[in-house]
Design a protein around this motif. Sequence first.
Motif, PDB file in Angstrom:
ATOM      1  N   PRO A 219      44.589  49.411  39.743  1.00  0.00           N
ATOM      2  CA  PRO A 219      43.432  49.000  40.151  1.00  0.00           C
ATOM      3  C   PRO A 219      43.169  47.536  39.816  1.00  0.00           C
ATOM      4  CG  PRO A 219      43.441  51.147  38.840  1.00  0.00           C
ATOM      5  CD  PRO A 219      45.067  50.282  38.968  1.00  0.00           C
ATOM      6  N   MET A 220      42.191  46.876  40.411  1.00  0.00           N
ATOM      7  CA  MET A 220      41.609  45.850  40.497  1.00  0.00           C
ATOM      8  C   MET A 220      40.840  45.624  39.329  1.00  0.00           C
ATOM      9  SD  MET A 220      40.541  43.271  43.825  1.00  0.00           S
ATOM     10  CE  MET A 220      41.882  44.099  44.675  1.00  0.00           C
ATOM     11  N   THR A 221      40.829  44.204  38.711  1.00  0.00           N
ATOM     12  CA  THR A 221      39.947  44.038  37.423  1.00  0.00           C
ATOM     13  C   THR A 221      39.212  42.913  37.505  1.00  0.00           C
ATOM     14  OG1 THR A 221      41.725  42.473  36.553  1.00  0.00           O
ATOM     15  CG2 THR A 221      42.310  44.649  35.912  1.00  0.00           C
ATOM     16  N   ARG A 222      38.388  42.677  36.771  1.00  0.00           N
ATOM     17  CA  ARG A 222      37.275  41.702  36.786  1.00  0.00           C
ATOM     18  C   ARG A 222      38.015  40.158  36.881  1.00  0.00           C
ATOM     19  NH1 ARG A 222      33.013  43.248  31.913  1.00  0.00           N
ATOM     20  NH2 ARG A 222      32.427  45.270  32.638  1.00  0.00           N
ATOM     21  N   ASP A 223      38.997  39.943  35.936  1.00  0.00           N
ATOM     22  CA  ASP A 223      39.606  38.850  35.799  1.00  0.00           C
ATOM     23  C   ASP A 223      40.107  38.124  37.271  1.00  0.00           C
ATOM     24  OD1 ASP A 223      38.914  38.690  33.296  1.00  0.00           O
ATOM     25  OD2 ASP A 223      40.988  39.526  32.519  1.00  0.00           O
ATOM     26  N   GLU A 224      40.351  39.088  38.279  1.00  0.00           N
ATOM     27  CA  GLU A 224      41.191  38.727  39.600  1.00  0.00           C
ATOM     28  C   GLU A 224      40.165  38.300  40.525  1.00  0.00           C
ATOM     29  OE1 GLU A 224      44.856  41.772  40.454  1.00  0.00           O
ATOM     30  OE2 GLU A 224      43.173  42.819  39.635  1.00  0.00           O
ATOM     31  N   LEU A 225      38.666  38.637  40.354  1.00  0.00           N
ATOM     32  CA  LEU A 225      37.677  38.330  41.275  1.00  0.00           C
ATOM     33  C   LEU A 225      37.849  36.915  41.797  1.00  0.00           C
ATOM     34  CD1 LEU A 225      34.754  40.242  39.987  1.00  0.00           C
ATOM     35  CD2 LEU A 225      35.604  40.580  42.363  1.00  0.00           C
ATOM     36  N   PRO A 226      37.683  35.896  41.042  1.00  0.00           N
ATOM     37  CA  PRO A 226      37.697  34.641  41.440  1.00  0.00           C
ATOM     38  C   PRO A 226      38.894  34.220  42.409  1.00  0.00           C
ATOM     39  CG  PRO A 226      37.282  34.507  38.968  1.00  0.00           C
ATOM     40  CD  PRO A 226      37.796  35.931  39.473  1.00  0.00           C
ATOM     41  N   ARG A 227      39.962  34.763  42.316  1.00  0.00           N
ATOM     42  CA  ARG A 227      41.137  34.499  43.292  1.00  0.00           C
ATOM     43  C   ARG A 227      41.193  35.552  44.534  1.00  0.00           C
ATOM     44  NH1 ARG A 227      45.782  35.476  40.352  1.00  0.00           N
ATOM     45  NH2 ARG A 227      44.860  37.060  38.819  1.00  0.00           N
ATOM     46  N   LEU A 228      40.376  36.196  44.801  1.00  0.00           N
ATOM     47  CA  LEU A 228      40.255  37.213  45.804  1.00  0.00           C
ATOM     48  C   LEU A 228      39.832  36.641  47.195  1.00  0.00           C
ATOM     49  CD1 LEU A 228      39.139  40.605  44.294  1.00  0.00           C
ATOM     50  CD2 LEU A 228      41.358  39.819  44.680  1.00  0.00           C
ATOM     51  N   PHE A 229      40.494  37.250  48.212  1.00  0.00           N
ATOM     52  CA  PHE A 229      40.070  36.934  49.436  1.00  0.00           C
ATOM     53  C   PHE A 229      39.896  38.221  50.175  1.00  0.00           C
ATOM     54  CE2 PHE A 229      42.638  33.179  48.655  1.00  0.00           C
ATOM     55  CZ  PHE A 229      42.044  32.305  48.978  1.00  0.00           C
ATOM     56  N   CYS A 230      38.694  38.574  50.957  1.00  0.00           N
ATOM     57  CA  CYS A 230      38.412  39.812  51.315  1.00  0.00           C
ATOM     58  C   CYS A 230      38.466  39.667  52.940  1.00  0.00           C
ATOM     59  CB  CYS A 230      36.931  40.277  50.897  1.00  0.00           C
ATOM     60  SG  CYS A 230      36.421  41.884  51.684  1.00  0.00           S
ATOM     61  N   SER A 231      39.186  40.562  53.730  1.00  0.00           N
ATOM     62  CA  SER A 231      39.273  40.676  54.958  1.00  0.00           C
ATOM     63  C   SER A 231      38.579  42.131  55.468  1.00  0.00           C
ATOM     64  CB  SER A 231      40.407  40.241  55.678  1.00  0.00           C
ATOM     65  OG  SER A 231      41.064  39.168  55.272  1.00  0.00           O
ATOM     66  N   VAL A 232      37.755  41.806  56.426  1.00  0.00           N
ATOM     67  CA  VAL A 232      37.197  43.147  57.155  1.00  0.00           C
ATOM     68  C   VAL A 232      37.666  43.064  58.730  1.00  0.00           C
ATOM     69  CG1 VAL A 232      35.179  44.334  58.030  1.00  0.00           C
ATOM     70  CG2 VAL A 232      35.204  43.436  55.770  1.00  0.00           C
ATOM     71  N   SER A 233      38.466  44.467  59.053  1.00  0.00           N
ATOM     72  CA  SER A 233      38.920  44.477  60.477  1.00  0.00           C
ATOM     73  C   SER A 233      38.057  45.348  60.985  1.00  0.00           C
ATOM     74  CB  SER A 233      40.357  44.560  60.482  1.00  0.00           C
ATOM     75  OG  SER A 233      41.350  43.400  59.649  1.00  0.00           O
ATOM     76  N   LEU A 234      37.821  45.437  62.119  1.00  0.00           N
ATOM     77  CA  LEU A 234      36.974  46.468  63.058  1.00  0.00           C
ATOM     78  C   LEU A 234      38.132  46.638  64.276  1.00  0.00           C
ATOM     79  CD1 LEU A 234      33.309  45.421  62.901  1.00  0.00           C
ATOM     80  CD2 LEU A 234      34.653  46.650  61.344  1.00  0.00           C
ATOM     81  N   LEU A 235      38.482  48.015  64.524  1.00  0.00           N
ATOM     82  CA  LEU A 235      39.376  48.245  65.576  1.00  0.00           C
ATOM     83  C   LEU A 235      38.732  48.701  66.868  1.00  0.00           C
ATOM     84  CD1 LEU A 235      41.935  50.171  63.120  1.00  0.00           C
ATOM     85  CD2 LEU A 235      41.393  47.583  63.429  1.00  0.00           C
ATOM     86  N   THR A 236      39.204  48.117  67.672  1.00  0.00           N
ATOM     87  CA  THR A 236      38.489  48.455  68.983  1.00  0.00           C
ATOM     88  C   THR A 236      39.871  48.624  70.195  1.00  0.00           C
ATOM     89  OG1 THR A 236      38.350  46.076  69.726  1.00  0.00           O
ATOM     90  CG2 THR A 236      36.693  47.379  68.637  1.00  0.00           C
ATOM     91  N   ASN A 237      39.151  48.845  71.632  1.00  0.00           N
ATOM     92  CA  ASN A 237      40.286  48.620  72.565  1.00  0.00           C
ATOM     93  C   ASN A 237      41.495  49.516  72.522  1.00  0.00           C
ATOM     94  OD1 ASN A 237      38.670  45.955  72.439  1.00  0.00           O
ATOM     95  ND2 ASN A 237      39.240  46.036  74.504  1.00  0.00           N
ATOM     96  N   PHE A 238      41.421  50.870  72.130  1.00  0.00           N
ATOM     97  CA  PHE A 238      42.593  51.714  71.950  1.00  0.00           C
ATOM     98  C   PHE A 238      43.015  52.063  73.314  1.00  0.00           C
ATOM     99  CE2 PHE A 238      40.127  52.085  67.839  1.00  0.00           C
ATOM    100  CZ  PHE A 238      41.204  52.040  67.097  1.00  0.00           C
ATOM    101  N   GLU A 239      44.432  51.999  73.448  1.00  0.00           N
ATOM    102  CA  GLU A 239      45.109  52.352  74.600  1.00  0.00           C
ATOM    103  C   GLU A 239      46.503  53.030  74.146  1.00  0.00           C
ATOM    104  OE1 GLU A 239      44.609  49.129  78.002  1.00  0.00           O
ATOM    105  OE2 GLU A 239      45.225  48.259  75.982  1.00  0.00           O
TER     106      GLU A 239
END
Length: 336
Positions: free
Chosen positions: A198-218
């Motif tokens: 599990p993630m900890t407070r100490d890791e926050l400053p080094r984090l990158f967050c990505s959000v992916s929304l999925l579309t166009n299913f075939e």
Amino acid sequence: MGRKRCVGGDGSKMAAGCCGVKKQKLSSSPPSGSAGPGGGGGGSHCGGAAAAGGEPGALPPPGGPRLNGIGGLAGGAAGCALSPPLPPSCGGGPAGLSPPASSLLASPGSGGPGCRKMVVSAEMCCFCFDVLYCHLYGYQPPRSPRFTNDPYPLFVTWKIGRDKRLRGCIGTFSAMNLHSGLREYTLTSALKDSRFPPMTRDELPRLFCSVSLLTNFEDVCDYMDWEVGVHGIRIEFINEKGSKRTATYLPEVAKEQGWDHIQTIDSLLRKGGYKAPITNEFRKTIKLTRYRSEKMTMSYTEYLAHRQHHHFQNVKIPRSSVQDLQIQHKQLEHQG
């Protein structure tokens, strides 16, 4: 080119959440410590939905309705393509590639005349950081955000450090309202990805967050009928024990790993728990769904800059904590 496309699907499969069992949660990244395409190791963490009987990776029974507006993908059944692909000039590159968050904070998704506006926005990444920060420090959850609450299949990905090592990535193919979906999968990917502690407070400053929304299913009839760096893929196959299994990679994974079509398919089979030798004949039995994604990435430093500009209005935290965040932001800017 010239491959037969089998678009449609009757929406007969439904997500595990519709069967009264735990909602489908998928990882979209290569198994941690895997030997690469064709290597050993099952990666059962993200093989697919739990069956009604509880077997990880098996598909639930048929009968679920098609999800309105998502082309019928409810746990895996894809329908028709929904909207035209986003032109490269409208979103900074091919689908699945993320423009810098700082360039889109003011007007996310804006493009030239005739461009389809992107749904994903930097504010969604900010919201994910809000949720994680409040959870790790024991504060009240953040207020509801102002971005759209329309339903989408989604993934939340965390990376850490200058080399952006994977730190967690879990999502769902069931369409979820974005406000509740991002709240849930922010914490699920940060705290419950079985490949990581599990993630900890100490890791926050080094984090990158990505959000992916999925579309166009075939649905496609040829397992090679998808483009590296453009399409994400979800495969369904029968394992050695005769059980249906599923696994997925988001659009960026194959390109980041330097894989071709065969390497990607073979890695995905191993990720889904297939342990037998992989032959070309077996690959032809795979049912493959391709899709696209809208993706946004933000660093913790960018998050602090944006929230400081708005005086941390979205989170209820003590004044002393706000001051600590402002000091932290200055320190991170100096380090950068």
